[in-house]
Design a protein around this motif. Sequence first.
Motif, PDB file in Angstrom:
ATOM      1  N   LEU A 141       0.813  -1.215   0.000  1.00  0.00           N
ATOM      2  CA  LEU A 141       0.000   0.000   0.000  1.00  0.00           C
ATOM      3  C   LEU A 141       0.850   1.269   0.000  1.00  0.00           C
ATOM      4  O   LEU A 141       0.384   2.337  -0.402  1.00  0.00           O
ATOM      5  CB  LEU A 141      -0.935   0.008   1.214  1.00  0.00           C
ATOM      6  N   ARG A 142       2.113   1.130   0.415  1.00  0.00           N
ATOM      7  CA  ARG A 142       3.019   2.299   0.432  1.00  0.00           C
ATOM      8  C   ARG A 142       3.817   2.454  -0.856  1.00  0.00           C
ATOM      9  O   ARG A 142       4.577   3.411  -1.000  1.00  0.00           O
ATOM     10  CB  ARG A 142       3.986   2.198   1.616  1.00  0.00           C
ATOM     11  N   VAL A 143       3.690   1.508  -1.791  1.00  0.00           N
ATOM     12  CA  VAL A 143       4.454   1.581  -3.037  1.00  0.00           C
ATOM     13  C   VAL A 143       3.997   2.798  -3.847  1.00  0.00           C
ATOM     14  O   VAL A 143       2.818   2.952  -4.148  1.00  0.00           O
ATOM     15  CB  VAL A 143       4.284   0.291  -3.869  1.00  0.00           C
ATOM     16  N   ARG A 144       4.972   3.659  -4.170  1.00  0.00           N
ATOM     17  CA  ARG A 144       4.659   4.875  -4.921  1.00  0.00           C
ATOM     18  C   ARG A 144       5.511   5.045  -6.181  1.00  0.00           C
ATOM     19  O   ARG A 144       5.167   5.830  -7.052  1.00  0.00           O
ATOM     20  CB  ARG A 144       4.852   6.112  -4.033  1.00  0.00           C
ATOM     21  N   GLY A 145       6.654   4.377  -6.251  1.00  0.00           N
ATOM     22  CA  GLY A 145       7.529   4.566  -7.394  1.00  0.00           C
ATOM     23  C   GLY A 145       8.346   3.331  -7.694  1.00  0.00           C
ATOM     24  O   GLY A 145       8.177   2.271  -7.068  1.00  0.00           O
ATOM     25  N   VAL A 146       9.275   3.476  -8.648  1.00  0.00           N
ATOM     26  CA  VAL A 146      10.089   2.342  -9.090  1.00  0.00           C
ATOM     27  C   VAL A 146      10.911   1.778  -7.946  1.00  0.00           C
ATOM     28  O   VAL A 146      10.993   0.552  -7.750  1.00  0.00           O
ATOM     29  CB  VAL A 146      10.998   2.766 -10.262  1.00  0.00           C
ATOM     30  N   GLY A 147      11.524   2.661  -7.157  1.00  0.00           N
ATOM     31  CA  GLY A 147      12.351   2.186  -6.046  1.00  0.00           C
ATOM     32  C   GLY A 147      11.558   1.373  -5.044  1.00  0.00           C
ATOM     33  O   GLY A 147      12.018   0.330  -4.566  1.00  0.00           O
ATOM     34  N   ASP A 148      10.362   1.853  -4.712  1.00  0.00           N
ATOM     35  CA  ASP A 148       9.505   1.105  -3.786  1.00  0.00           C
ATOM     36  C   ASP A 148       9.142  -0.257  -4.355  1.00  0.00           C
ATOM     37  O   ASP A 148       9.142  -1.267  -3.638  1.00  0.00           O
ATOM     38  CB  ASP A 148       8.215   1.891  -3.524  1.00  0.00           C
ATOM     39  N   ALA A 149       8.808  -0.289  -5.648  1.00  0.00           N
ATOM     40  CA  ALA A 149       8.414  -1.548  -6.280  1.00  0.00           C
ATOM     41  C   ALA A 149       9.535  -2.573  -6.205  1.00  0.00           C
ATOM     42  O   ALA A 149       9.305  -3.744  -5.867  1.00  0.00           O
ATOM     43  CB  ALA A 149       8.007  -1.297  -7.729  1.00  0.00           C
ATOM     44  N   VAL A 150      10.744  -2.150  -6.513  1.00  0.00           N
ATOM     45  CA  VAL A 150      11.898  -3.059  -6.491  1.00  0.00           C
ATOM     46  C   VAL A 150      12.166  -3.544  -5.072  1.00  0.00           C
ATOM     47  O   VAL A 150      12.412  -4.736  -4.832  1.00  0.00           O
ATOM     48  CB  VAL A 150      13.136  -2.366  -7.083  1.00  0.00           C
ATOM     49  N   GLU A 151      12.102  -2.622  -4.108  1.00  0.00           N
ATOM     50  CA  GLU A 151      12.397  -2.985  -2.722  1.00  0.00           C
ATOM     51  C   GLU A 151      11.361  -3.967  -2.164  1.00  0.00           C
ATOM     52  O   GLU A 151      11.719  -4.981  -1.551  1.00  0.00           O
ATOM     53  CB  GLU A 151      12.433  -1.732  -1.851  1.00  0.00           C
ATOM     54  N   VAL A 152      10.088  -3.675  -2.388  1.00  0.00           N
ATOM     55  CA  VAL A 152       9.034  -4.546  -1.843  1.00  0.00           C
ATOM     56  C   VAL A 152       9.052  -5.911  -2.527  1.00  0.00           C
ATOM     57  O   VAL A 152       8.865  -6.941  -1.872  1.00  0.00           O
ATOM     58  CB  VAL A 152       7.660  -3.874  -1.988  1.00  0.00           C
ATOM     59  N   ALA A 153       9.304  -5.945  -3.838  1.00  0.00           N
ATOM     60  CA  ALA A 153       9.404  -7.230  -4.539  1.00  0.00           C
ATOM     61  C   ALA A 153      10.510  -8.085  -3.937  1.00  0.00           C
ATOM     62  O   ALA A 153      10.334  -9.290  -3.706  1.00  0.00           O
ATOM     63  CB  ALA A 153       9.645  -7.002  -6.029  1.00  0.00           C
ATOM     64  N   GLY A 154      11.647  -7.465  -3.672  1.00  0.00           N
ATOM     65  CA  GLY A 154      12.755  -8.197  -3.067  1.00  0.00           C
ATOM     66  C   GLY A 154      12.412  -8.720  -1.688  1.00  0.00           C
ATOM     67  O   GLY A 154      12.764  -9.859  -1.318  1.00  0.00           O
ATOM     68  N   ASP A 155      11.695  -7.899  -0.896  1.00  0.00           N
ATOM     69  CA  ASP A 155      11.306  -8.333   0.444  1.00  0.00           C
ATOM     70  C   ASP A 155      10.349  -9.521   0.387  1.00  0.00           C
ATOM     71  O   ASP A 155      10.456 -10.465   1.176  1.00  0.00           O
ATOM     72  CB  ASP A 155      10.642  -7.174   1.196  1.00  0.00           C
ATOM     73  N   ILE A 156       9.401  -9.483  -0.555  1.00  0.00           N
ATOM     74  CA  ILE A 156       8.433 -10.587  -0.673  1.00  0.00           C
ATOM     75  C   ILE A 156       9.151 -11.884  -1.021  1.00  0.00           C
ATOM     76  O   ILE A 156       8.900 -12.936  -0.417  1.00  0.00           O
ATOM     77  CB  ILE A 156       7.371 -10.256  -1.735  1.00  0.00           C
ATOM     78  N   VAL A 157      10.069 -11.831  -1.979  1.00  0.00           N
ATOM     79  CA  VAL A 157      10.796 -13.037  -2.376  1.00  0.00           C
ATOM     80  C   VAL A 157      11.672 -13.531  -1.233  1.00  0.00           C
ATOM     81  O   VAL A 157      11.759 -14.747  -0.979  1.00  0.00           O
ATOM     82  CB  VAL A 157      11.634 -12.774  -3.637  1.00  0.00           C
ATOM     83  N   ARG A 158      12.297 -12.608  -0.522  1.00  0.00           N
ATOM     84  CA  ARG A 158      13.168 -13.011   0.595  1.00  0.00           C
ATOM     85  C   ARG A 158      12.367 -13.728   1.679  1.00  0.00           C
ATOM     86  O   ARG A 158      12.765 -14.795   2.166  1.00  0.00           O
ATOM     87  CB  ARG A 158      13.859 -11.780   1.180  1.00  0.00           C
TER      88      ARG A 158
END
Length: 388
Positions: free
Chosen positions: A228-245
């Motif tokens: 819900l806090r994803v707002r830009g490219v950086g957020d998308a990359v960071e959250v995707a990495g956290d989910i996979v981890r």
Amino acid sequence: MPVTATPDARGEHMWDAVWGQDDAVRTLRAAAEDPAALTHAWLIVGPPGSGRSTLARAFAAALIAEPGDEAAARQVLAGTHPDLTALRTEQVVIRIDEARRLVERAYFAPSLGRYRVIVVEDADRMTERTSNVLLKALEEPPEHTIWVLCAPSDADLLPTIRSRVRVLRLREPEIADVAALISQRTGVSAEIAEQSARHAQRHIGMAQRLATDAEARARRAETVSAVLRVRGVGDAVEVAGDIVRVATDDAKALTAQRDAEERAALLRTLGVAEGAAVPPAVRSQLTALEDDQKRRATRSLRDGIDRVLTDLQSLYRDVVVLQFGRGDSLINREYESELRAVAADWSPERTLTVLDRIAETRANLEQNVAPLLALESMLLTVALGLTP
């Protein structure tokens, strides 16, 4: 409400574990008791958590056990009866050699029971080649063999398979009923049971896990809040990495102990002492086990990510509901203020685009797409409204 099995004159209790599927139980009980109502191949379909596998085992027990033979029925329910062959794959797909073994077993006469029963719990994981292996057995079934396939939907199987089975559709339980069952089974508070049933979207097994595992509830909350806090490219990359981890860590935790136990058991069977070098003559068997374990780990990782995507689907489903003026059936009520903000900022078209991308991502993961890249692409759609 739960099915309360009333023992008949034969004292059968195999249906006790089946919950909330009264009509299906009546149909299968009648088939088990009357050969004229029995079909040689069945397909039990229903949403995840609806009890497909539990019902299949109960049906198998009713078919195999002689009237009044509760010991045999318990053996079937435990999966130890010689006339029951059950396949529940923990890998990405059901392998063709597994299907061939099932077909071979199907042609054996029952050894102790009335019927031989073949249960395939994950029939939707059969490829076309694997499905074709079953076709002949389904077209020309032995007289005393019954096939019971389980899948979320009959659309998940080839038309050639569907045309050779009788389809039995299960109902989806109500959230209140699932919550009552979970509270009864686990003793958790009514509040946690209701929240778990709602977040699990009526999936009984997942609801029970959420209700009894505070860490699982916390991980879900953290993931939903992060998306819900994803707002830009950086957020998308960071959250995707956290989910996979997180999904990778969960998969390792679920499989590590079992892998070690299986390896130790195999080495004992092969006569290799603990800590001793593995002789060349038995290395191929150890390699085969390790390959199976790797495939199981891949399946576990994908299942973990799929659960996250299911949660995200519920999130944006709630947004659509709010955009169309309905706020009385939210799955994620705890985030209502955030969801209302998204509903106000986005057009319904953008929300539907995100839901489409989540569905595409789930499908892509089944086709061996790298999880991190798939999630990054999906979250870019969330952040920017981009289409692939």
